[in-house]
Scaffold this active site. Structure first.
Site, PDB file in Angstrom:
ATOM      1  N   ALA A   1      85.789  72.910  43.182  1.00 17.32           N
ATOM      2  CA  ALA A   1      86.402  71.732  43.816  1.00 17.32           C
ATOM      3  C   ALA A   1      85.395  70.796  44.497  1.00 17.32           C
ATOM      4  O   ALA A   1      85.815  69.853  45.180  1.00 17.32           O
ATOM      5  CB  ALA A   1      87.503  72.105  44.812  1.00 17.32           C
ATOM      6  N   ALA A   2      84.112  71.017  44.263  1.00 21.21           N
ATOM      7  CA  ALA A   2      83.130  70.076  44.828  1.00 21.21           C
ATOM      8  C   ALA A   2      83.321  68.684  44.218  1.00 21.21           C
ATOM      9  O   ALA A   2      83.316  67.672  44.925  1.00 21.21           O
ATOM     10  CB  ALA A   2      81.717  70.577  44.578  1.00 21.21           C
ATOM     11  N   GLY A   3      83.502  68.657  42.900  1.00 20.95           N
ATOM     12  CA  GLY A   3      83.735  67.365  42.242  1.00 20.95           C
ATOM     13  C   GLY A   3      85.024  66.719  42.725  1.00 20.95           C
ATOM     14  O   GLY A   3      85.083  65.505  42.937  1.00 20.95           O
ATOM     15  N   ASP A   4      86.061  67.535  42.905  1.00 20.07           N
ATOM     16  CA  ASP A   4      87.338  66.990  43.406  1.00 20.07           C
ATOM     17  C   ASP A   4      87.163  66.420  44.807  1.00 20.07           C
ATOM     18  O   ASP A   4      87.755  65.384  45.152  1.00 20.07           O
ATOM     19  CB  ASP A   4      88.402  68.095  43.449  1.00 20.07           C
ATOM     20  CG  ASP A   4      88.688  68.668  42.071  1.00 20.07           C
ATOM     21  OD1 ASP A   4      88.546  67.931  41.088  1.00 20.07           O
ATOM     22  OD2 ASP A   4      89.049  69.859  42.000  1.00 20.07           O
TER      23      ASP A   4
HETATM   24  O1  RIB Z   1      88.171  71.516  40.031  1.00 20.53           O
HETATM   25  C1  RIB Z   1      88.555  72.774  40.490  1.00 20.53           C
HETATM   26  C2  RIB Z   1      89.919  73.116  39.984  1.00 20.53           C
HETATM   27  O2  RIB Z   1      89.875  73.252  38.590  1.00 20.53           O
HETATM   28  C3  RIB Z   1      90.470  74.430  40.482  1.00 20.53           C
HETATM   29  O3  RIB Z   1      91.140  74.322  41.713  1.00 20.53           O
HETATM   30  C4  RIB Z   1      91.356  74.893  39.335  1.00 20.53           C
HETATM   31  O4  RIB Z   1      92.705  74.832  39.639  1.00 20.53           O
HETATM   32  C5  RIB Z   1      90.988  73.987  38.166  1.00 20.53           C
HETATM   33  O5  RIB Z   1      91.979  73.092  37.924  1.00 20.53           O
END
Ligand code: RIB
Length: 305
Positions: free
Chosen positions: A251-254
């Site tokens: 989730a770093a990119g998110d």
């Molecule tokens: O970007 C990370 C996410 O990728 C995770 O939370 C997982 O659910 C996948 O969708």
């Protein structure tokens, strides 16, 4: 004043194991721990944008099961508008099976479940919500036809449109590029989209140039510890990454995408928004899990490199 960010995307329950290394094909490895954590690229970006200062609405689908309820509760706890998160009868909620190794690298398998039900019709019914957005964000964990629909509608409505082309896809429909203000791939996604091996600032610059030629407005290639490369038609700029000790890069990119969008919606400049997103992402890799790892606005503001 809070700017409004609307995210059309996925919600997953992450089933996370830690193991010394990622398993090879056919191999059984003993893991060290197991947790379930709210995730999904769309929901993670929604949480990031909300914790980092934006007013956020999420458009997505879950199953009519316990995971779906837990994911909705997790977003509501962040103050995210979930009126457009629909539970699909008889469907399971999306899941991600994640292994994180001792080098903080991960491997992920996703099963779409409810995410597969986010159709153009669902989004059409929520046009008024898109109309309230300043920034609209999509990823690629919902049907491609819906992503294209949202990007086009976002462009028609004059919104700032962000596509995080994750997980990696070999090609995007050519007409999409003209609908995107900011395309934000990581190294592997930029490699998949362009066919160029992206593993450095120079190769990210070349990939960004190719994506700009395809018609996208601006490109930000995220490069992990190597920072980020921003490019538009006129120039490109490298933004070094804050130095941190990584624990889990999930989730770093998110977090970068959500933080960047929140900062843009708040009226910050592109450069300020990129640096803000980078600090948020750097803090997120120092903690385990997807949504639990995302920092708050105050944590980013008080970050000392
Ligand atoms: O970007 C990370 C996410 O990728 C995770 O939370 C997982 O659910 C996948 O969708």
């Amino acid at each position: 004043m809070q700017g409004k960010v609307v995210i059309v995307g996925s919600l997953n329950m992450d089933l996370v194991t830690r193991a010394p290394r990622l398993p090879r094909a056919g191999e059984t490895l003993a893991g060290e721990s197991f947790v379930t954590v709210p995730g999904g690229k769309g929901a993670n970006q929604a949480v990031a944008a909300a914790r980092l200062g934006a007013s956020v609405a999420m458009i997505g689908c879950v199953g009519d099961d316990a995971y779906g309820e837990q994911l909705r509760s997790a977003l509501l706890a962040e103050g995210i508008d979930c009126q457009a998160v629909t539970a699909i009868p008889g469907e399971s909620t999306g899941v991600a099976l994640i292994v994180v190794d001792d080098n903080s690298q991960n491997a992920i398998v996703i099963v779409a479940g409810g995410n597969g039900h986010v159709s153009p019709e669902v989004v059409n019914d929520l046009d008024a919500l898109l109309g309230q957005a300043e920034v609209i964000i999509c990823q690629l964990e919902i049907p491609m036809v819906t992503v294209g629909h949202v990007l086009k509608r976002g462009r028609e409505l004059g919104k700032t449109v962000i596509l995080n082309p994750a997980p990696a896809s070999d090609a995007l429909p050519a007409e999409w590029y003209a609908w995107i203000d900011y395309l934000i791939p990581n190294e592997s996604e930029a490699t998949a989209l362009t066919g160029l091996a992206v593993d450095s600032v120079a190769s990210a610059d070349a990939a960004a140039a190719a994506l700009l030629r395809a018609g996208v407005g601006k490109v930000i290639v995220t490069l992990g510890a190597q920072g980020a490369l921003f490019a538009n038609q006129a120039s490109s700029q490298h933004f070094p990454a804050p130095k941190v000790k990584p624990v889990d890069t999930t989730a770093a990119g998110d977090t970068f995408v959500g933080g960047f969008a929140a900062a843009l919606a708040e009226g910050k400049s592109e450069s300020e928004a990129i640096r803000f997103g980078q600090i948020a992402a750097a803090l997120s890799v120092t903690r385990s899990g997807a949504q639990p790892s995302i920092p708050t606005f105050n944590e980013v503001q008080s970050f000392q490199p």
